[in-house]
Write an enzyme that holds these catalytic residues in place. Structure first.
Site, PDB file in Angstrom:
ATOM      1  CG  LEU A 174      -2.068  -0.937   1.297  1.00  0.00           C
ATOM      2  CD1 LEU A 174      -2.658  -0.979   2.704  1.00  0.00           C
ATOM      3  CD2 LEU A 174      -3.151  -0.543   0.288  1.00  0.00           C
ATOM      4  CG  ASP A 175       0.478   4.274  -2.929  1.00  0.00           C
ATOM      5  OD1 ASP A 175       1.402   3.565  -3.355  1.00  0.00           O
ATOM      6  OD2 ASP A 175      -0.445   4.715  -3.644  1.00  0.00           O
ATOM      7  N   PRO A 176       2.287   4.872   1.151  1.00  0.00           N
ATOM      8  CG  PRO A 176       4.437   5.784   1.310  1.00  0.00           C
ATOM      9  CD  PRO A 176       3.449   5.231   0.318  1.00  0.00           C
ATOM     10  CG  MET A 177      -2.421   9.327   1.632  1.00  0.00           C
ATOM     11  SD  MET A 177      -3.080  10.134   0.143  1.00  0.00           S
ATOM     12  CE  MET A 177      -4.058   8.798  -0.576  1.00  0.00           C
ATOM     13  CB  ALA A 178      -3.070   3.582   1.287  1.00  0.00           C
TER      14      ALA A 178
END
Length: 293
Positions: free
Chosen positions: A38-42
């Site tokens: 998952l992306d860091p933001m997610a």
């Protein structure tokens, strides 16, 4: 035993590899892999394979996914999410629900989707996001994905933006950021993702996941239980277990299937096999035991 599958609820602001590192420390093993980052933001569900169960990850990567997300209409982003360089805002508050429904319908079903430029897809051996960050022009080819559900849960009109809370059920390889981008482009106002949470992967739900800062050995799921959730299973005799471990074909009481979980009399996962005409051929074997370091 540490070998098994671990469900983790990733918090925002950390990378998936940070979570893998936490699992290594908590479980005392270096052999930890993942079934998709998952992306860091997610936030949300990460599936980790521990020790020999990393061999199961190949069969988890392609499972369908469910996400909840917030799409902001009225502004585009170089990364298609809130972490990129944002465009000048446009007023999106006048967009009617009927327009939203038409735009979402066009992005539902089997669609050709161009992934985000800032994705981990490799282009000539380098990640697309690495090329994009270095200033290169990156043109990714469209790929066929399936969005089986794309539903608005809530609308918020805060001029100049229209924020949509949505739920998306989709095939592996679907980029929710790209859905946000394409919906905004269709409506002529731009769009990007400002929140993303993965709530399920196949039969596994984030509600059953451990917190990333509270990983314990008891949270690791036995590989046999995971395999039974995903595939049909067959029990083997002791002699068949030995034969299968040695890579031999065995005759089993099972219908033809691409992947079948082969279990010992004790219930232990011996391996994954393919079955044709009751003849089982080994896809992958699993060791008999692993002990926490």
């Amino acid at each position: 035993m540490t070998s098994g599958i671990l469900l983790v609820d990733k918090p925002g602001g950390v990378t998936s590899h940070d979570v893998v590192s936490r699992a290594r420390r908590a479980l005392g093993t270096r052999k930890v892999g993942h079934a998709g980052t998952l992306d860091p933001m997610a936030t949300g569900l990460l599936i980790l394979g521990i020790d020999s169960s990393t061999r199961l990850l190949t069969y988890l990567v392609g499972l369908g996914k469910q996400y909840t997300a917030t799409i902001r209409l009225g502004q585009s982003s170089t990364t298609d999410d809130a972490e990129g360089e944002l465009s000048e805002p446009m007023d999106a508050t006048a967009i009617a629900r009927a327009q939203l429904d038409t735009g979402i319908a066009a992005l539902t079903g089997e669609i050709a989707q161009v992934p985000s430029t800032f994705s981990a897809i490799k282009v000539d051996g380098r990640r697309s996001y690495e090329r994009a960050r270095s200033g290169e022009e990156v043109a990714l080819a469209a790929r066929t994905v399936t969005v089986s559900r794309f539903e608005i849960l809530r609308e918020r009109r805060d001029p100049p933006f229209l924020d949509l809370d949505v739920v998306v059920d989709c095939s592996s390889g679907t980029y929710i950021r790209a859905l946000a981008r394409d919906l905004g482009a269709t409506l002529g106002v731009g769009g990007h993702l400002i929140a993303l949470r993965r709530t399920a992967v196949g039969p596994f739900a984030v509600t059953d996941a451990a917190q990333a800062d509270a990983i314990e050995p008891d949270a690791v799921r036995e590989p046999a239980g995971v395999a039974r959730q995903l595939f049909p299973s067959v029990r083997l005799s002791d002699e068949q277990v030995i034969d299968l471990t040695q890579g031999k074909k065995v005759t089993v009481e099972s219908a033809d299937a691409d992947v079948v979980a082969a279990l010992a009399a004790s219930g232990r996962l011996v391996g994954l096999v393919s079955v044709r005409g009751r003849i089982a051929r080994v896809l992958v074997n699993f060791p008999t035991a692993e002990v926490l370091a």
